[in-house]
Design a protein around this motif. Structure first.
Motif, PDB file in Angstrom:
ATOM      1  N   PRO B 135       0.801  -1.235   0.000  1.00  0.00           N
ATOM      2  CA  PRO B 135       0.000   0.000   0.000  1.00  0.00           C
ATOM      3  C   PRO B 135       0.828   1.276   0.000  1.00  0.00           C
ATOM      4  O   PRO B 135       0.356   2.315  -0.458  1.00  0.00           O
ATOM      5  CB  PRO B 135      -0.806  -0.097   1.310  1.00  0.00           C
ATOM      6  N   ILE B 138       0.921   2.936  -3.386  1.00  0.00           N
ATOM      7  CA  ILE B 138      -0.332   3.337  -4.026  1.00  0.00           C
ATOM      8  C   ILE B 138      -0.681   4.744  -3.539  1.00  0.00           C
ATOM      9  O   ILE B 138      -0.540   5.044  -2.360  1.00  0.00           O
ATOM     10  CB  ILE B 138      -1.453   2.357  -3.638  1.00  0.00           C
ATOM     11  N   SER B 139      -1.108   5.611  -4.464  1.00  0.00           N
ATOM     12  CA  SER B 139      -1.350   7.006  -4.088  1.00  0.00           C
ATOM     13  C   SER B 139      -2.578   7.137  -3.200  1.00  0.00           C
ATOM     14  O   SER B 139      -3.456   6.286  -3.191  1.00  0.00           O
ATOM     15  CB  SER B 139      -1.536   7.857  -5.339  1.00  0.00           C
ATOM     16  N   VAL B 141      -4.980   9.105  -3.616  1.00  0.00           N
ATOM     17  CA  VAL B 141      -6.207   9.245  -4.396  1.00  0.00           C
ATOM     18  C   VAL B 141      -6.847   7.872  -4.590  1.00  0.00           C
ATOM     19  O   VAL B 141      -8.052   7.688  -4.410  1.00  0.00           O
ATOM     20  CB  VAL B 141      -5.918   9.896  -5.763  1.00  0.00           C
ATOM     21  N   ILE B 142      -6.009   6.885  -4.915  1.00  0.00           N
ATOM     22  CA  ILE B 142      -6.518   5.529  -5.123  1.00  0.00           C
ATOM     23  C   ILE B 142      -7.006   4.940  -3.796  1.00  0.00           C
ATOM     24  O   ILE B 142      -8.119   4.413  -3.713  1.00  0.00           O
ATOM     25  CB  ILE B 142      -5.433   4.636  -5.754  1.00  0.00           C
ATOM     26  N   ILE B 143      -6.175   5.068  -2.766  1.00  0.00           N
ATOM     27  CA  ILE B 143      -6.567   4.538  -1.457  1.00  0.00           C
ATOM     28  C   ILE B 143      -7.867   5.210  -1.005  1.00  0.00           C
ATOM     29  O   ILE B 143      -8.775   4.547  -0.497  1.00  0.00           O
ATOM     30  CB  ILE B 143      -5.461   4.794  -0.415  1.00  0.00           C
ATOM     31  N   GLY B 145     -10.222   6.505  -2.879  1.00  0.00           N
ATOM     32  CA  GLY B 145     -11.317   5.959  -3.683  1.00  0.00           C
ATOM     33  C   GLY B 145     -11.750   4.597  -3.162  1.00  0.00           C
ATOM     34  O   GLY B 145     -12.946   4.313  -3.034  1.00  0.00           O
ATOM     35  N   ILE B 146     -10.767   3.768  -2.816  1.00  0.00           N
ATOM     36  CA  ILE B 146     -11.080   2.427  -2.314  1.00  0.00           C
ATOM     37  C   ILE B 146     -11.809   2.516  -0.971  1.00  0.00           C
ATOM     38  O   ILE B 146     -12.815   1.849  -0.752  1.00  0.00           O
ATOM     39  CB  ILE B 146      -9.782   1.597  -2.169  1.00  0.00           C
ATOM     40  N   GLU B 149     -15.332   3.585  -1.270  1.00  0.00           N
ATOM     41  CA  GLU B 149     -16.171   2.493  -1.775  1.00  0.00           C
ATOM     42  C   GLU B 149     -16.445   1.452  -0.681  1.00  0.00           C
ATOM     43  O   GLU B 149     -17.578   1.047  -0.477  1.00  0.00           O
ATOM     44  CB  GLU B 149     -15.467   1.836  -2.979  1.00  0.00           C
ATOM     45  N   LEU B 150     -15.384   1.052   0.033  1.00  0.00           N
ATOM     46  CA  LEU B 150     -15.555   0.023   1.069  1.00  0.00           C
ATOM     47  C   LEU B 150     -16.535   0.464   2.136  1.00  0.00           C
ATOM     48  O   LEU B 150     -17.297  -0.333   2.667  1.00  0.00           O
ATOM     49  CB  LEU B 150     -14.215  -0.289   1.753  1.00  0.00           C
ATOM     50  N   ASP B 154     -23.462   0.628   0.159  1.00  0.00           N
ATOM     51  CA  ASP B 154     -23.467  -0.742  -0.361  1.00  0.00           C
ATOM     52  C   ASP B 154     -22.059  -1.308  -0.459  1.00  0.00           C
ATOM     53  O   ASP B 154     -21.807  -2.253  -1.188  1.00  0.00           O
ATOM     54  CB  ASP B 154     -24.208  -0.821  -1.712  1.00  0.00           C
ATOM     55  N   ILE B 156     -18.536  -3.122   1.118  1.00  0.00           N
ATOM     56  CA  ILE B 156     -18.407  -4.441   1.736  1.00  0.00           C
ATOM     57  C   ILE B 156     -18.521  -4.381   3.262  1.00  0.00           C
ATOM     58  O   ILE B 156     -19.065  -5.295   3.892  1.00  0.00           O
ATOM     59  CB  ILE B 156     -17.083  -5.103   1.290  1.00  0.00           C
ATOM     60  N   TRP B 188      -2.626   1.747   8.136  1.00  0.00           N
ATOM     61  CA  TRP B 188      -2.758   0.656   7.172  1.00  0.00           C
ATOM     62  C   TRP B 188      -1.803   0.844   5.995  1.00  0.00           C
ATOM     63  O   TRP B 188      -1.138  -0.088   5.548  1.00  0.00           O
ATOM     64  CB  TRP B 188      -4.202   0.610   6.679  1.00  0.00           C
ATOM     65  N   VAL B 257      -7.981  14.397   0.105  1.00  0.00           N
ATOM     66  CA  VAL B 257      -8.770  13.379  -0.584  1.00  0.00           C
ATOM     67  C   VAL B 257      -9.963  12.944   0.268  1.00  0.00           C
ATOM     68  O   VAL B 257     -11.047  12.695  -0.247  1.00  0.00           O
ATOM     69  CB  VAL B 257      -7.872  12.165  -0.927  1.00  0.00           C
TER      70      VAL B 257
END
Lengths: 289, 318
Positions: B135, B138-139, B141-143, B145-146, B149-150, B154, B156, B188, B257
């Motif tokens: 991790p 990984i930027s 922005v990506i983290i 976004g993830i 979403e998580l 809806d 996980i 994390w 972010v």
């Protein structure tokens, strides 16, 4: 490891189990995102997707790959990464070599001055105004030149150069070899692992460029992937919420996840090479003098 | 009296001879200086000039007049900072998140390194490390976004929560969760990477110490407290001091972010404030004053921390 008490054996087992669980949390989020990006929208909205695609489809990717603005940002990223890494390596290697030579008289104050910049970041507004005054604002160079040298990478290289044997270099110089030739023909070929580490560190930093882009870039045709991606994910420009119709093989959720995967692939692709070197590089960087 | 005069002249002479020696050194090794020049110029231009540019904190800086012709106003902007209630809130957010990062984020990699160090099977250790380091690259922005979403309705996390009979929660939009999410996600992302240095320090410990301790009947726990931790102490103190010097540097990217209008009250930090009010709205002088204040706090904390560390553990940065 004989005569271990039951308590120690239990501790060892729970240590292994805890570590394995923690390690899984490192990749499960990525797997979830990948699974969603390859699933059909109905399955995603019904919360059926966890770690494996449901009703496999690549339509989200097909849609994204047809977006020219995304490709444009990809192009910006490739340029910034290639030109930036070249620029950074050139300046860093030359400075690191000079700072590794005992006959370079000002090396001590210079190294101190560089370590100082590691502790204190440049203040945002004067930094912004400096870039503005240099005429770099809103140009692609604003994402390259200001991040030119990382003090950390410089120290890694310098420490590596110092560790190399001095004798060959001295012998070469007696034979009339200049400092530059000594660096180019003797030191650099011996330093391939360190150069690979630092080069990959730089490449990843440039690929992930975000702070400098948010700070210095205004025109959307210069947006690097991270900024473009954020536009998609937070959907400030309503790029993807407009396509939330039923019956399509993708929806905003699957598209967002596909964008994330799209931008992560290059990092995952170089990760095995990175991993081969960086632990050693990190340890070099922390050697105290 | 005469001795002090001779020391002064001696010092002046040695200063003079230093410049002469430097001149000679430059002429003899001009290639080294030429090679260092681009890098040195870069550090001057992009790391030192901005620090000097902080003087506009004492001016009413106007972009068309520049630093030389803008009027000087003394401490006006600093007075404004501490009376403006919004900024007090921003400062409180920064301090709280920094404090949580320090308390929970700093020990995490030490613990991970100690745990990894107990794994005997090489292949297993290496596979774990591969996952833990990922991790970091990984930027945000990506983290970000993830994580959005998580933790979405809806996502996980809520799906699992509902399966266990819980009510779904909009984590990213709730002020009460914001700081925990920031701290947890940065642990994390960086815990594996930060553990590398401790792992390197752990491999440097002489194995005969452990053998001797085992012969003397010391258990694992005793070995940890009497050998491992004392050997790690210098590394821990140096990294703690560096962390303290960066106390108010939370990392603009992550917060930028993660922030949404709903979490502004708890998540707006000095960096995001300076970005908004300075870069976007053009209040250059006030925001530079904020930045200068931040640097001064960092410097003071580093100095105090360094002093305490030198007195208590003998470890210090300077």
């Amino acid at each position: 490891m004989k005569n271990r008490s039951i308590g120690e054996i239990a501790a060892s087992y729970s240590n292994h189990i805890l570590l394995t669980l923690a390690a899984f949390t490192m990749i499960l989020p990525f797997i979830n995102v990948i699974a969603i990006s390859f699933s059909m929208p109905w399955a995603v909205s019904a919360n059926k997707v966890t770690f494996w695609p449901v009703d496999f489809t690549m339509e989200s990717y097909k849609y994204l790959l047809s977006k020219s603005d995304l490709w444009r940002s990809m192009g910006v990223n490739v340029f910034v990464t290639v030109a930036g890494t070249a620029f950074s390596m050139l300046t860093t290697v030359m400075l690191a070599y000079s700072l590794s030579r005992p006959e370079f008289m000002i090396r001590k104050p210079v190294v101190l001055g560089i370590i100082f910049t590691m502790i204190f970041q440049p203040p945002m507004i004067p930094y912004f105004l400096t870039i503005k005054n240099l005429g770099l604002l809103d140009t692609v160079w604003a994402m390259i030149i200001p991040s030119g040298i990382s003090a950390f990478n410089l120290i890694i290289l310098r420490t590596f150069f110092i560790q190399l044997s001095n004798e060959i270099q001295e012998a070469a110089k007696i034979d009339g070899c200049s400092d530059f030739r000594a660096m180019w023909n003797i030191v650099l070929p011996l330093s391939k692992p360190a150069l690979a580490t630092v080069g990959l560190f730089y490449a990843v930093t440039y690929w992930n460029v975000f702070y400098h882009a948010v700070l210095f870039i205004r025109s959307s045709d210069l947006y690097p992937l991270q900024v473009k991606m954020r536009e998609y994910i937070s959907d400030t420009e309503n790029i993807i919420s407009g396509i939330n119709k039923t019956g399509l093989p993708y929806n905003p959720d699957t598209l967002k996840m596909a964008v994330l995967v799209f931008a992560t692939i290059p990092i995952i692709a170089v990760y095995p090479f990175l991993q081969k070197y960086f632990v050693h590089g990190m340890t070099l960087g922390s050697v105290k003098e | 009296m005469s001795t002090s005069i001779t020391t002064v002249t001696a010092r002046a002479e040695s200063g003079l001879s230093w410049t002469i020696r430097l001149g000679k050194n430059m002429r003899k090794h001009w290639i080294l200086y030429a090679m260092a020049f681009p890098g040195l110029l870069w550090f001057l231009l992009f790391r030192y000039v901005p620090v000097l540019g902080s003087v506009i904190a004492f001016q009413d800086f106007q972009i068309f007049n520049g630093i030389w012709d803008s009027p000087w106003v003394g401490f006006k902007h600093f007075e404004y900072i501490f009376t403006y209630s919004n900024l007090v809130n921003v400062l409180r957010n920064t301090l709280l998140i920094s404090l949580y990062q320090l308390i929970f984020g700093f020990p995490a990699p030490v613990i991970l390194a100690l745990m990894l160090n107990e794994v005997r099977k090489k292949w297993f250790k290496r596979s774990l490390q591969t996952l833990f380091y990922l991790p970091h690259f990984i930027s945000w922005v990506i983290i970000g976004g993830i994580i959005f979403e998580l933790l979405s309705l809806d996502g996980i996390v809520n799906v699992l929560l509902q399966q266990f009979g819980g009510e779904p929660i909009l984590y990213m939009q709730k002020p009460e969760y914001f700081r925990s999410i920031v701290v947890l996600s940065s642990i994390w992302k960086e815990v594996g990477w930060s553990a590398i240095i401790y792992l390197a320090a752990l491999t440097g410990i002489n194995p005969s110490l452990y053998e001797a301790a085992t012969v003397d009947g010391a258990g694992k726990w005793r070995q940890l407290t009497s050998i491992t931790l004392p050997s790690l102490l210098p590394t821990i103190m140096i990294l703690l001091l560096l962390r303290i010097g960066n106390f108010l540097e939370l990392g603009f990217e992550q917060i930028y972010v993660f922030l949404t209008p709903l979490t502004f009250s708890v998540g707006d930090i000095l960096d995001t404030y300076v970005f908004r009010a300075g870069v976007l709205e053009g209040n250059y002088s006030v925001t530079t004053a904020v930045g200068l204040f931040k640097s001064l706090v960092g410097f003071a904390m580093l100095w105090v921390g360094n002093y305490i560390s030198r007195k208590s553990t003998g470890e210090s940065l300077f």
